[in-house]
Design a protein around this motif. Structure first.
Motif, short mmCIF file in Angstrom:
data_model
loop_
_atom_site.label_atom_id
_atom_site.label_comp_id
_atom_site.label_asym_id
_atom_site.label_seq_id
_atom_site.Cartn_x
_atom_site.Cartn_y
_atom_site.Cartn_z
N HIS A 1 0.84 -1.19 0.00
CA HIS A 1 0.00 0.00 0.00
C HIS A 1 0.88 1.24 0.00
N VAL A 2 0.31 2.37 -0.39
CA VAL A 2 0.98 3.65 -0.24
C VAL A 2 0.63 4.17 1.16
N ALA A 3 1.66 4.39 1.96
CA ALA A 3 1.46 4.91 3.31
C ALA A 3 2.13 6.27 3.41
N PHE A 4 1.68 7.07 4.37
CA PHE A 4 2.30 8.36 4.60
C PHE A 4 2.14 8.75 6.05
N THR A 5 2.98 9.67 6.47
CA THR A 5 2.87 10.32 7.77
C THR A 5 3.26 11.78 7.57
N ILE A 6 2.76 12.65 8.43
CA ILE A 6 3.08 14.06 8.35
C ILE A 6 3.72 14.48 9.67
N LEU A 7 4.89 15.12 9.56
CA LEU A 7 5.65 15.59 10.73
C LEU A 7 5.76 17.11 10.67
N ASP A 8 5.96 17.73 11.84
CA ASP A 8 6.29 19.16 11.79
C ASP A 8 7.79 19.30 11.56
N SER A 9 8.26 20.52 11.46
CA SER A 9 9.67 20.74 11.10
C SER A 9 10.64 20.27 12.17
N SER A 10 10.16 19.98 13.37
CA SER A 10 11.06 19.46 14.41
C SER A 10 10.95 17.94 14.54
N GLY A 11 10.14 17.31 13.68
CA GLY A 11 10.04 15.85 13.69
C GLY A 11 8.90 15.30 14.53
N THR A 12 8.07 16.15 15.11
CA THR A 12 6.92 15.70 15.88
C THR A 12 5.82 15.23 14.93
N THR A 13 5.23 14.09 15.23
CA THR A 13 4.19 13.53 14.37
C THR A 13 2.92 14.36 14.46
N LEU A 14 2.46 14.86 13.32
CA LEU A 14 1.19 15.57 13.24
C LEU A 14 0.07 14.64 12.78
N VAL A 15 0.40 13.75 11.83
CA VAL A 15 -0.55 12.74 11.35
C VAL A 15 0.19 11.41 11.37
N SER A 16 -0.33 10.47 12.17
CA SER A 16 0.28 9.14 12.24
C SER A 16 0.10 8.40 10.92
N LYS A 17 0.85 7.32 10.77
CA LYS A 17 0.83 6.52 9.54
C LYS A 17 -0.59 6.21 9.11
N ARG A 18 -0.84 6.50 7.82
CA ARG A 18 -2.11 6.15 7.18
C ARG A 18 -1.81 5.57 5.81
N THR A 19 -2.73 4.79 5.29
CA THR A 19 -2.60 4.29 3.92
C THR A 19 -3.72 4.88 3.08
N ILE A 20 -3.44 5.04 1.80
CA ILE A 20 -4.44 5.64 0.92
C ILE A 20 -4.88 4.70 -0.18
N THR A 21 -4.35 3.48 -0.21
CA THR A 21 -4.59 2.61 -1.36
C THR A 21 -5.20 1.27 -0.98
N ALA A 22 -6.03 1.22 0.04
CA ALA A 22 -6.59 -0.05 0.48
C ALA A 22 -7.41 -0.74 -0.60
N ALA A 23 -8.00 0.03 -1.52
CA ALA A 23 -8.86 -0.56 -2.55
C ALA A 23 -8.09 -1.07 -3.76
N ILE A 24 -6.81 -0.76 -3.87
CA ILE A 24 -6.02 -1.20 -5.02
C ILE A 24 -5.56 -2.62 -4.78
N THR A 25 -5.75 -3.47 -5.77
CA THR A 25 -5.38 -4.88 -5.59
C THR A 25 -3.99 -5.20 -6.12
N GLU A 26 -3.38 -4.29 -6.83
CA GLU A 26 -2.04 -4.51 -7.35
C GLU A 26 -1.04 -3.71 -6.52
N TYR A 27 0.22 -3.96 -6.76
CA TYR A 27 1.27 -3.31 -5.99
C TYR A 27 1.35 -1.82 -6.26
N GLN A 28 1.97 -1.13 -5.32
CA GLN A 28 2.30 0.28 -5.49
C GLN A 28 3.77 0.44 -5.14
N GLU A 29 4.50 1.18 -5.94
CA GLU A 29 5.91 1.40 -5.67
C GLU A 29 6.34 2.72 -6.30
#
Length: 194
Positions: A16-44
């Protein structure tokens, strides 16, 4: 003042394609999420860019509607919510190495290589320009047209909105780096080689 990290993430069944968003000091603003749960093939080959309005565009090579790999993209907001769900640029041939950059006005420039030609396919560099809402400004356009492969495209935008696409031109005995300059709407301004 934010950093977006996007990557290929395996859940044991699919990638899956995953992402996280941090502030400029490295603090997590958005924890790991995936955006491609419905895709049945690979993502790279995942890349991301932050839009002037704070949204983020994420691009990847993925199994989409065609029989080959397609360019996939999604736009998320500051909270990590999908603004534009995963959308595919349906291509008739195999694509590779998608990259993305954003203009100061908010246009999204996506580049990739694509096999062209049926008998002896070679890779050419293709690109498209989208609005910050994901609407097409410049349809898919072939940047290169050569009997040799062009590989490893990348894209960057300067503060004035000029787009530079670089790529490797396969030559014998040595390869070289070529580039094209476009305006922020994807109209070619010139080409050269290094």
């Amino acid at each position: 003042n934010r950093v977006v990290i996007a990557w290929e993430d395996a859940d044991g069944v699919e990638d899956h394609v995953a992402f996280t968003i941090l502030d400029s000091s490295g603090t997590t603003l958005v924890s790991k999420r995936t955006i491609t749960a419905a895709i049945t093939e690979y993502q790279e080959e995942i890349n991301a860019a932050i839009l002037p309005n704070g949204n983020v565009v994420i691009v990847c090579e993925a199994g989409g509607p065609s029989t080959e790999e397609d360019v996939g993209y999604a736009i998320i907001d500051r909270s990590g919510a999908l603004v534009v769900p995963v959308t595919f640029i349906d291509r008739p041939q195999d694509i590779d190495e998608p990259g993305v950059a954003v203009t100061p006005g908010g246009n999204i420039v996506i580049v990739w290589t694509e096999e062209v030609g049926a008998a002896a396919p070679v890779d050419d560099v293709m690109y498209t320009v989208l609005s910050s809402a994901g609407d097409t400004i410049k349809p898919v356009t072939k940047l290169t047209d050569s009997a040799k492969n062009e590989d490893e495209p990348d894209v960057i935008v300067d503060n004035n909105g000029k787009v530079v696409i670089i790529y490797e031109q396969e030559l014998s005995p040595d390869d070289r780096v070529d580039f094209a300059i476009l305006d922020s709407n994807g109209n070619k301004q010139g080409t050269d080689k290094l």
